[in-house]
Write a protein that holds these residues in place. Structure first.
Motif, PDB file in Angstrom:
ATOM      1  N   UNK A  23       4.298   9.164   3.275  1.00  0.00           N
ATOM      2  CA  UNK A  23       4.621   9.542   4.652  1.00  0.00           C
ATOM      3  C   UNK A  23       4.270   8.403   5.608  1.00  0.00           C
ATOM      4  N   UNK A  24       4.839   8.449   6.790  1.00  0.00           N
ATOM      5  CA  UNK A  24       4.503   7.465   7.816  1.00  0.00           C
ATOM      6  C   UNK A  24       3.022   7.573   8.177  1.00  0.00           C
ATOM      7  N   UNK A  25       2.477   8.789   8.160  1.00  0.00           N
ATOM      8  CA  UNK A  25       1.048   8.975   8.454  1.00  0.00           C
ATOM      9  C   UNK A  25       0.171   8.261   7.436  1.00  0.00           C
ATOM     10  N   UNK A  26       0.615   8.211   6.179  1.00  0.00           N
ATOM     11  CA  UNK A  26      -0.146   7.494   5.153  1.00  0.00           C
ATOM     12  C   UNK A  26      -0.172   6.001   5.471  1.00  0.00           C
ATOM     13  N   UNK A  27       0.957   5.439   5.878  1.00  0.00           N
ATOM     14  CA  UNK A  27       1.008   4.021   6.231  1.00  0.00           C
ATOM     15  C   UNK A  27       0.093   3.752   7.428  1.00  0.00           C
ATOM     16  N   UNK A  28       0.135   4.627   8.410  1.00  0.00           N
ATOM     17  CA  UNK A  28      -0.732   4.481   9.580  1.00  0.00           C
ATOM     18  C   UNK A  28      -2.198   4.518   9.166  1.00  0.00           C
ATOM     19  N   UNK A  29      -2.542   5.403   8.239  1.00  0.00           N
ATOM     20  CA  UNK A  29      -3.930   5.489   7.742  1.00  0.00           C
ATOM     21  C   UNK A  29      -4.325   4.219   7.006  1.00  0.00           C
ATOM     22  N   UNK A  30      -3.426   3.661   6.190  1.00  0.00           N
ATOM     23  CA  UNK A  30      -3.728   2.415   5.481  1.00  0.00           C
ATOM     24  C   UNK A  30      -4.010   1.314   6.484  1.00  0.00           C
ATOM     25  N   UNK A  31      -3.204   1.219   7.523  1.00  0.00           N
ATOM     26  CA  UNK A  31      -3.421   0.185   8.545  1.00  0.00           C
ATOM     27  C   UNK A  31      -4.757   0.387   9.243  1.00  0.00           C
ATOM     28  N   UNK A  32      -5.059   1.620   9.581  1.00  0.00           N
ATOM     29  CA  UNK A  32      -6.299   1.922  10.295  1.00  0.00           C
ATOM     30  C   UNK A  32      -7.511   1.570   9.428  1.00  0.00           C
ATOM     31  N   UNK A  33      -7.460   1.962   8.156  1.00  0.00           N
ATOM     32  CA  UNK A  33      -8.575   1.649   7.248  1.00  0.00           C
ATOM     33  C   UNK A  33      -8.709   0.150   7.043  1.00  0.00           C
ATOM     34  N   UNK A  34      -7.597  -0.539   6.955  1.00  0.00           N
ATOM     35  CA  UNK A  34      -7.626  -1.985   6.740  1.00  0.00           C
ATOM     36  C   UNK A  34      -8.270  -2.726   7.902  1.00  0.00           C
ATOM     37  N   UNK A  36     -10.948  -1.904   9.376  1.00  0.00           N
ATOM     38  CA  UNK A  36     -12.407  -1.775   9.307  1.00  0.00           C
ATOM     39  C   UNK A  36     -13.008  -3.005   8.642  1.00  0.00           C
ATOM     40  N   UNK A  37     -14.119  -3.477   9.155  1.00  0.00           N
ATOM     41  CA  UNK A  37     -14.774  -4.669   8.604  1.00  0.00           C
ATOM     42  C   UNK A  37     -15.366  -4.434   7.221  1.00  0.00           C
ATOM     43  N   UNK A  38     -15.752  -3.203   6.929  1.00  0.00           N
ATOM     44  CA  UNK A  38     -16.433  -2.912   5.667  1.00  0.00           C
ATOM     45  C   UNK A  38     -15.468  -2.698   4.500  1.00  0.00           C
ATOM     46  N   UNK A  39     -14.168  -2.733   4.746  1.00  0.00           N
ATOM     47  CA  UNK A  39     -13.186  -2.517   3.679  1.00  0.00           C
ATOM     48  C   UNK A  39     -13.241  -3.684   2.705  1.00  0.00           C
TER      49      UNK A  39
END
Length: 84
Positions: A23-34, A36-39
């Motif tokens: 889903x588009x929401x999954x892509x948005x979540x991947x971007x948001x998580x990426x 983060x400095x701790x990723x």
């Protein structure tokens, strides 16, 4: 702007979602998580630009990232072309 490697297709969030069958929401979540400095995994690709105020990426960059992070199970074939 440097010419990307094949496939030379610009994609937005909707097309990224379609190519990776999420889903588009999954892509948005991947971007948001990426963001983060701790990723500790490869970060989602940086947008190549904006069209009408929306980010876009080269499809090849997204597919490389997806393969590297296990979100794309098969390597991108040399003779790959987009679905019709």
């Amino acid at each position: 702007m440097e010419r990307p490697k094949s496939p030379w297709i610009p994609v937005g969030i909707d097309a990224v979602a379609a190519h990776l069958s999420v889903s588009e929401n999954t892509v948005i979540a991947w971007r948001r998580r990426s963001a983060k400095e701790w990723v500790n995994v490869p970060k989602f690709p940086t947008p190549a630009g904006k069209i009408s105020g929306r980010d876009w990426w080269w499809l090849s960059d997204v597919l490389d990232w997806a393969h590297l992070t296990g979100r794309l199970k098969e390597p991108i074939p040399e003779n790959w072309s987009p679905p019709a």
